[in-house]
Design a protein around this motif. Structure first.
Motif, PDB file in Angstrom:
ATOM      1  N   GLU A  61     -20.535  16.187 -14.057  1.00 26.80           N
ATOM      2  CA  GLU A  61     -19.538  17.112 -14.629  1.00 26.80           C
ATOM      3  C   GLU A  61     -20.296  18.042 -15.557  1.00 26.80           C
ATOM      4  O   GLU A  61     -21.105  17.582 -16.360  1.00 26.80           O
ATOM      5  CB  GLU A  61     -18.504  16.335 -15.451  1.00 26.80           C
ATOM      6  N   TYR A  62     -20.035  19.335 -15.442  1.00 31.72           N
ATOM      7  CA  TYR A  62     -20.751  20.260 -16.321  1.00 31.72           C
ATOM      8  C   TYR A  62     -19.835  21.421 -16.710  1.00 31.72           C
ATOM      9  O   TYR A  62     -19.155  21.993 -15.857  1.00 31.72           O
ATOM     10  CB  TYR A  62     -22.011  20.803 -15.626  1.00 31.72           C
ATOM     11  N   ASP A  63     -19.843  21.761 -17.993  1.00 34.54           N
ATOM     12  CA  ASP A  63     -19.052  22.891 -18.476  1.00 34.54           C
ATOM     13  C   ASP A  63     -19.905  24.149 -18.528  1.00 34.54           C
ATOM     14  O   ASP A  63     -20.736  24.299 -19.422  1.00 34.54           O
ATOM     15  CB  ASP A  63     -18.519  22.624 -19.889  1.00 34.54           C
ATOM     16  N   TYR A  64     -19.696  25.012 -17.563  1.00 36.72           N
ATOM     17  CA  TYR A  64     -20.318  26.341 -17.612  1.00 36.72           C
ATOM     18  C   TYR A  64     -19.417  27.211 -18.480  1.00 36.72           C
ATOM     19  O   TYR A  64     -18.259  26.855 -18.722  1.00 36.72           O
ATOM     20  CB  TYR A  64     -20.413  26.920 -16.197  1.00 36.72           C
ATOM     21  N   PRO A  65     -19.930  28.366 -18.936  1.00 41.37           N
ATOM     22  CA  PRO A  65     -19.099  29.200 -19.819  1.00 41.37           C
ATOM     23  C   PRO A  65     -17.748  29.591 -19.207  1.00 41.37           C
ATOM     24  O   PRO A  65     -16.748  29.649 -19.906  1.00 41.37           O
ATOM     25  CB  PRO A  65     -19.962  30.455 -20.032  1.00 41.37           C
ATOM     26  N   LYS A  66     -17.714  29.847 -17.881  1.00 39.20           N
ATOM     27  CA  LYS A  66     -16.475  30.354 -17.295  1.00 39.20           C
ATOM     28  C   LYS A  66     -15.701  29.333 -16.475  1.00 39.20           C
ATOM     29  O   LYS A  66     -14.620  29.633 -15.994  1.00 39.20           O
ATOM     30  CB  LYS A  66     -16.783  31.570 -16.409  1.00 39.20           C
ATOM     31  N   PHE A  67     -16.263  28.163 -16.251  1.00 43.42           N
ATOM     32  CA  PHE A  67     -15.555  27.159 -15.449  1.00 43.42           C
ATOM     33  C   PHE A  67     -16.136  25.772 -15.685  1.00 43.42           C
ATOM     34  O   PHE A  67     -17.231  25.633 -16.215  1.00 43.42           O
ATOM     35  CB  PHE A  67     -15.621  27.501 -13.948  1.00 43.42           C
ATOM     36  N   HIS A  68     -15.364  24.774 -15.283  1.00 38.17           N
ATOM     37  CA  HIS A  68     -15.856  23.391 -15.336  1.00 38.17           C
ATOM     38  C   HIS A  68     -16.221  22.990 -13.912  1.00 38.17           C
ATOM     39  O   HIS A  68     -15.456  23.198 -12.976  1.00 38.17           O
ATOM     40  CB  HIS A  68     -14.776  22.460 -15.884  1.00 38.17           C
ATOM     41  N   LEU A  69     -17.405  22.425 -13.764  1.00 37.41           N
ATOM     42  CA  LEU A  69     -17.894  22.057 -12.441  1.00 37.41           C
ATOM     43  C   LEU A  69     -17.923  20.547 -12.262  1.00 37.41           C
ATOM     44  O   LEU A  69     -18.401  19.819 -13.128  1.00 37.41           O
ATOM     45  CB  LEU A  69     -19.322  22.595 -12.254  1.00 37.41           C
ATOM     46  N   THR A  70     -17.405  20.097 -11.137  1.00 36.58           N
ATOM     47  CA  THR A  70     -17.606  18.713 -10.715  1.00 36.58           C
ATOM     48  C   THR A  70     -18.454  18.793  -9.453  1.00 36.58           C
ATOM     49  O   THR A  70     -18.066  19.457  -8.490  1.00 36.58           O
ATOM     50  CB  THR A  70     -16.263  18.014 -10.376  1.00 36.58           C
TER      51      THR A  70
END
Length: 136
Positions: A73-82
Motif C-alpha cells: 500500500e502506498y500513498d502517492y500525492p494524488k492517489f492511494h495505490l494498492t
C-alpha cells in the motif's frame, strides 16, 4: 485515505537466471522511473487475469502467474495505490517493449542502479529474501 482516489494494480515479478525484469516508464508524471511491469485491474477482472492481460498488452509475452509475493500500500500525492505483486514466469514471448522506454534484467547489485517508483521500492524492501536470491 484523505479522499484520494484509490488505484488497484497488479505487478509481475519475473525472475530468470538470477535476474529480475524491470521496465522504465515512457510517459506521464513518473516518466523515466522504473517499476515492475503490470497495470490496473479492470472491474470484474481477477488479479491474475489482469496481470496476464497487461503483460500481453505491454510486452507481447504470455506469462504464468504464480504465488502472490506481496501486497504493498502506498500513498502517492494524488492517489492511494494498492499493488499486488505476483511471482511470474515467461511461457512464451520475449518481453518486447510496446509501451515502455527501456527494460533491464537486474542482478542483486543492479537493483539500486535504477530509480524505482516509490511503491516498487517498498516491494524490494519487504521481500529481501526473494531478492537476495538474485545473482550478484
Amino acid at each position: 485515505m484523505n479522499g484520494h482516489k484509490h488505484i488497484e494494480v497488479v505487478a509481475a515479478i519475473i525472475i530468470r537466471d538470477g535476474k529480475v525484469f524491470a521496465t522504465q516508464r515512457g510517459y506521464g508524471e513518473w516518466k523515466d522511473w522504473w517499476e515492475f511491469p503490470g497495470g490496473k485491474i479492470e472491474s470484474g477482472e481477477k488479479a491474475e487475469e489482469a496481470l496476464k492481460r497487461e503483460i500481453w498488452e505491454e510486452l507481447a509475452t504470455e506469462i504464468e502467474v504464480g504465488e502472490l509475493l506481496t501486497t504493498v500500500e502506498y500513498d502517492y500525492p494524488k492517489f492511494h495505490l494498492t499493488m499486488h505483486c505476483y511471482l511470474c514466469s515467461v511461457v512464451r514471448g520475449d518481453l518486447s517493449l510496446l509501451e515502455h522506454e527501456d527494460a533491464r534484467w537486474l542482478t542483486k547489485e543492479d537493483l539500486n542502479s535504477v530509480r524505482w517508483l516509490p511503491a516498487d521500492v517498498e516491494v524490494i524492501k519487504k521481500n529481501k529474501v526473494t531478492f537476495s536470491c538474485l545473482s550478484k
